[in-house]
Design a protein around this motif. Structure first.
Motif, PDB file in Angstrom:
ATOM      1  N   VAL A 114      39.475  45.931  33.231  1.00 41.13           N
ATOM      2  CA  VAL A 114      40.596  46.045  34.161  1.00 41.13           C
ATOM      3  C   VAL A 114      41.179  44.654  34.378  1.00 41.13           C
ATOM      4  O   VAL A 114      40.468  43.723  34.791  1.00 41.13           O
ATOM      5  N   VAL A 115      42.465  44.502  34.105  1.00 42.15           N
ATOM      6  CA  VAL A 115      43.109  43.197  34.216  1.00 42.15           C
ATOM      7  C   VAL A 115      43.258  42.826  35.685  1.00 42.15           C
ATOM      8  O   VAL A 115      43.714  43.630  36.507  1.00 42.15           O
ATOM      9  N   SER A 116      42.886  41.601  36.027  1.00 46.49           N
ATOM     10  CA  SER A 116      43.036  41.106  37.393  1.00 46.49           C
ATOM     11  C   SER A 116      44.350  40.338  37.505  1.00 46.49           C
ATOM     12  O   SER A 116      44.677  39.512  36.655  1.00 46.49           O
ATOM     13  N   LEU A 117      45.122  40.664  38.552  1.00 47.68           N
ATOM     14  CA  LEU A 117      46.383  39.959  38.802  1.00 47.68           C
ATOM     15  C   LEU A 117      46.243  39.099  40.050  1.00 47.68           C
ATOM     16  O   LEU A 117      45.729  39.571  41.062  1.00 47.68           O
ATOM     17  N   PRO A 118      46.711  37.851  39.978  1.00 48.43           N
ATOM     18  CA  PRO A 118      47.463  37.215  38.902  1.00 48.43           C
ATOM     19  C   PRO A 118      46.656  37.186  37.598  1.00 48.43           C
ATOM     20  O   PRO A 118      45.447  36.976  37.603  1.00 48.43           O
ATOM     21  N   GLY A 119      47.373  37.369  36.469  1.00 50.35           N
ATOM     22  CA  GLY A 119      46.724  37.370  35.187  1.00 50.35           C
ATOM     23  C   GLY A 119      47.660  37.887  34.112  1.00 50.35           C
ATOM     24  O   GLY A 119      48.852  38.111  34.349  1.00 50.35           O
TER      25      GLY A 119
END
Length: 643
Positions: A433-438
Motif C-alpha cells: 500500500v503506497v504511503s502518501l506523501p509518496g
C-alpha cells in the motif's frame, strides 16, 4: 437433364400462386428456413422467381444504414429495403433486417458528430426503422464487432467497452429489444468456425452473461470453403456447448469453380447445420453464378440460364428427405415465443459478495407459471411473480453458470443460460500500500480484475515490458528507466490503494510522454464510496511520433486529502500517452489546521500549533500558554471542535 429454374407463367389467383410456390420451395420444414439474399439489388433475378426456391430473404445491402441514410442525416431511401420486405410479406416468408449497427457501411456523416450527437443519430436511425418496419421478425442487431473486424467507430456513443468489454453491444441489443420485443435479435460475425472461434465465443458469451436480450448468434459461414468435415463438426459442437444459444448459418457460401468440390462441401456441412436442433435456419449468401459477392465469385449454384450446379441439385434432393423435413428448431414456426434473459448485477464480482440476479422473462402468447433460477446446477430460487429477482453468494473463485427455467401454465419450458466470474478481493500490488506523501508507479495498479481495480479497452497486452501476468490486457511498456503504462485509450482506468499518512493539501508531479498532441488523464480520490477529482493532467507532445521522451508535469490537487486508507484512480481522458509515475507531495504544514472559522478565528489553512501528537481533550487546549480560538480544526486526520 438439369431442371430449369426459369420463371413460369402461373395462375393469376393469389391463393393458387402461394400454394404452388410453397410446394415448390426447396424446404418444406415448417420450423426452419432455407433462405437467400437479393441479387444485385433485385429479389427476382434473371426471371427466377425467388419464392419458388427460398423461404426466407435477407437484403444483401439494401437494409444497411449507409444504403438507407447514407447521403444526408434525416433523409431516408427505403426503396430497396421496402422491395425485399414487401416481397416477403406477400409470399409469407420471414424477412431479416441486416443490420442496425456495423462499423462498415454506416453513414460517414456520423464521423463529424460529437459523441452525444452520434447517440442521438443512432436513436433516430432505430426509431426510423421501427416506424417503417414495426413487426420485424429477425434482426442482425450488431454485425462484425470482433476486434480486427469492423468495430463501430461510434461505439463510445453506446457506452464503449465498459466493464463487460462489450457494453456498447449490450446497449445496442437493449435498444433493439425496446423497439422489437418479439423479434429474434442476432449477433452476426465471420470466421466463427475456424479462424476466430475463441474470440467469437468470448464476445457472445460476455454479451449473453451481461443479460443482453440476444436471442441467437449468426455464423456467417464464409470460412467453411476448405474446412474438413471432422474439424467443422467439432467447431459446431464447441460453439453450442459454450454458448447454449440458438444458432443461424447466416451467409453460407462455398466458392469452388469445380462442381464436384463444391458438392462435396455441401454434402459434408449442410446436413450438420440443418439437422442440429439448435440451428434455426440457413441463409445462402447468393445463388446466381457470377452474381455473388467478389470474395466468393464461384459460390453461385444456379446459372443465369437456369441450369443447376451439382450442389443445387443435391440440395433440392436433400430437402426432400425425411431428415431435412423433420429437423427440429429452437424457434418452432420460425417465431420467438419466449424472451428470457438472466441478468446478474455484474458479470465480475468478488468472491463472498452477494450478487443480485434478475431474470427478464416474457412469453409472447402464453402465461408464465414460475421461473426457476439455478447457480452452478443447483436450484437457488423459485419465483412466481415479477419482478423475478434473487441473489447468490459464492466463495469459489472462477467462472460460475447461471440458468433460468421458465415454465408456462401449459407446461412448456424455456431455458436461458448465463454466468459470472468470482475473483479474489482487491489487494494492493504485491500487498504494498503506497504511503502518501509518496510515489505511485503507474504499472503497480491494484490486483483484482477488469471493471473492479482497472479497466482496459481490450484483453491484449501490447507492451514490451512483460512486467506482470495479472494485468488483464493493460499495456505495460519499458520507459523512463523502468516500466510505464502505454497504448492508452479513452475510458481506460487504473486504481491504487494508498494510505494518506499526512492529511492536508497536495501537489502532484507526473512523468508522462506522448508522440502526438491532445493526450490527457485525470487523477481522482475515492473515499467512503465518494469520488472527488484531484486534477486533470494534459500531456503535451514530448517528441514527434516518439513516446520515449518523458516530461515532469506538475500542478496542485483541487481538494485536500484526508488521512487514512483510500483509492487513487487514474483515468485516461484522451489517448496516446505513456504514464510512468505520479508523486504526491503534501503542501500543508504539519500540526493543527483550521477547517471552519468561529468568533474571529484565524483564516483557513494557517498553521496554528505543532502539538507533536499530544492528546487533545476535545474542547479546549492550551500550548505555550495560548488557547485555541473557537472553531473546527483537523490534526492528523482527526477533527477537533473547540467551543
Amino acid at each position: 437433364m438439369k431442371a430449369s429454374l426459369l420463371k413460369t407463367i402461373l395462375l393469376p389467383v393469389a391463393a393458387s400462386l402461394f400454394s404452388i410456390n410453397a410446394s415448390a420451395q426447396l424446404s418444406s420444414n415448417a420450423d426452419k428456413f432455407l433462405g437467400n439474399i437479393t441479387t444485385s439489388g433485385e429479389v427476382n433475378y434473371a426471371d427466377i422467381e425467388y419464392a419458388d426456391l427460398w423461404n426466407q430473404i435477407t437484403p444483401e445491402n439494401e437494409s444497411k444504414w449507409q444504403s438507407i441514410e447514407g447521403n444526408s442525416r434525416g433523409q431516408f431511401n427505403w426503396w430497396g429495403c421496402d422491395n425485399a420486405y414487401d416481397y416477403a410479406k406477400k409470399h409469407g416468408i420471414p424477412f431479416k433486417f441486416h443490420t442496425l449497427v456495423w462499423g462498415s457501411q454506416y453513414p460517414r456523416w456520423m464521423d463529424n458528430l460529437s459523441t452525444a450527437e452520434q447517440y442521438k443519430a443512432i436513436v433516430e436511425w432505430m426509431d426510423a426503422v421501427k416506424q417503417r418496419y414495426p413487426d420485424l421478425q429477425m434482426i442482425d442487431v450488431v454485425n462484425e464487432a470482433i476486434v480486427g473486424h469492423a468495430p463501430a467507430p461510434y461505439k463510445n456513443a453506446l457506452g464503449g467497452d465498459g466493464v463487460t468489454g462489450y457494453d456498447w453491444i449490450v446497449k445496442a441489443f437493449q435498444m433493439a429489444h425496446e423497439r422489437w420485443p418479439n423479434a429474434i435479435l442476432i449477433y452476426n460475425d465471420y470466421n466463427t468456425f475456424e479462424w476466430q472461434k475463441k474470440e467469437f465465443i468470448e464476445l457472445v458469451r460476455a454479451v449473453r452473461d451481461a443479460g443482453a436480450p440476444i436471442d441467437a448468434y449468426g455464423c456467417q459461414s464464409h470460412d467453411l470453403n476448405d474446412m474438413g468435415a471432422s474439424q467443422f463438426r467439432a467447431a459446431m459442437k464447441d460453439l453450442h456447448d459454450k454458448l447454449q444459444l440458438p444458432m443461424y448459418s447466416t451467409e453460407y457460401d462455398i466458392s469452388k469453380q469445380n462442381d464436384d468440390e463444391q458438392l462435396q462441401r455441401y454434402k459434408e456441412q449442410i446436413p450438420v447445420i440443418w439437422e442440429a436442433p439448435y440451428c434455426a435456419g440457413l441463409t445462402l449468401w447468393g445463388y446466381v453464378y457470377g452474381h455473388t459477392w467478389n470474395q466468393a465469385q464461384y459460390s453461385g449454384i444456379v446459372r443465369e440460364d437456369g441450369t443447376e450446379r451439382l450442389a443445387m441439385t443435391w440440395l433440392r434432393d436433400y430437402m426432400k428427405s425425411d431428415a431435412a423435413k423433420q429437423a427440429k428448431s429452437p424457434f418452432p414456426g420460425m417465431k420467438k415465443e419466449a424472451s428470457v434473459y438472466v441478468r446478474p448485477k455484474t458479470i465480475h464480482t468478488t468472491a463472498g459478495d452477494v450478487l443480485p440476479i434478475t431474470v427478464d422473462a416474457r412469453l409472447r402468447t402464453k402465461t408464465i407459471q414460475q421461473v426457476e433460477v439455478y447457480a452452478d446446477g443447483q436450484l437457488i430460487a423459485t419465483l412466481t411473480s415479477a419482478p423475478y429477482e434473487t441473489e447468490y453468494t459464492t466463495d469459489q473463485l472462477g467462472y460460475h453458470t447461471l440458468k433460468a427455467v421458465v415454465t408456462a401454465t401449459d407446461g412448456t419450458q424455456y431455458e436461458r443460460m448465463g454466468g459470472f466470474t468470482a475473483h479474489e478481493p482487491r489487494r494492493a500490488y504485491n500487498d504494498n500500500v503506497v504511503s502518501l506523501p509518496g510515489t505511485i508507479e503507474a504499472e503497480n495498479f491494484d490486483q483484482g480484475y477488469d471493471g473492479f481495480t482497472f479497466h482496459d479497452s481490450d484483453q491484449k497486452d501490447e507492451g514490451d515490458a512483460h512486467y506482470r501476468s495479472d494485468n488483464g490486457g493493460v499495456d505495460i511498456v519499458r520507459g523512463n528507466g523502468g516500466c510505464a503504462i502505454g497504448y492508452t485509450a479513452t475510458g481506460e482506468w487504473l486504481e491504487y490503494s494508498v494510505n494518506v499518512a499526512q492529511a492536508g493539501e497536495y501537489s502532484y508531479e507526473a512523468f508522462a510522454s506522448s508522440g502526438t498532441t491532445g493526450a490527457a488523464f485525470t487523477l481522482s480520490v475515492i473515499r467512503n464510496g465518494e469520488t472527488q477529482q484531484l486534477a486533470r493532467v494534459s500531456v503535451p507532445k514530448t517528441a514527434d511520433n516518439d513516446w520515449g521522451t518523458y516530461r515532469a508535469l506538475t500542478g496542485k490537487c483541487a481538494v485536500p486529502l484526508e488521512a487514512g486508507r483510500q483509492i487513487i484512480r487514474l483515468t485516461i481522458d484522451a489517448p496516446y500517452s505513456n504514464i510512468d509515475r505520479v508523486t504526491f507531495n503534501c503542501t500543508t504544514p504539519s500540526g493543527i489546521q483550521l477547517l471552519e472559522n468561529a468568533d474571529g478565528a484565524p483564516s483557513s489553512g494557517s498553521p496554528l500549533y505543532n502539538l507533536q501528537g499530544q492528546r487533545i481533550d476535545g474542547s479546549r487546549y492550551a500550548t505555550q500558554g495560548t488557547q485555541l480560538p473557537r472553531g473546527l480544526y483537523i490534526q492528523g486526520g482527526k477533527k477537533i471542535l473547540v467551543k
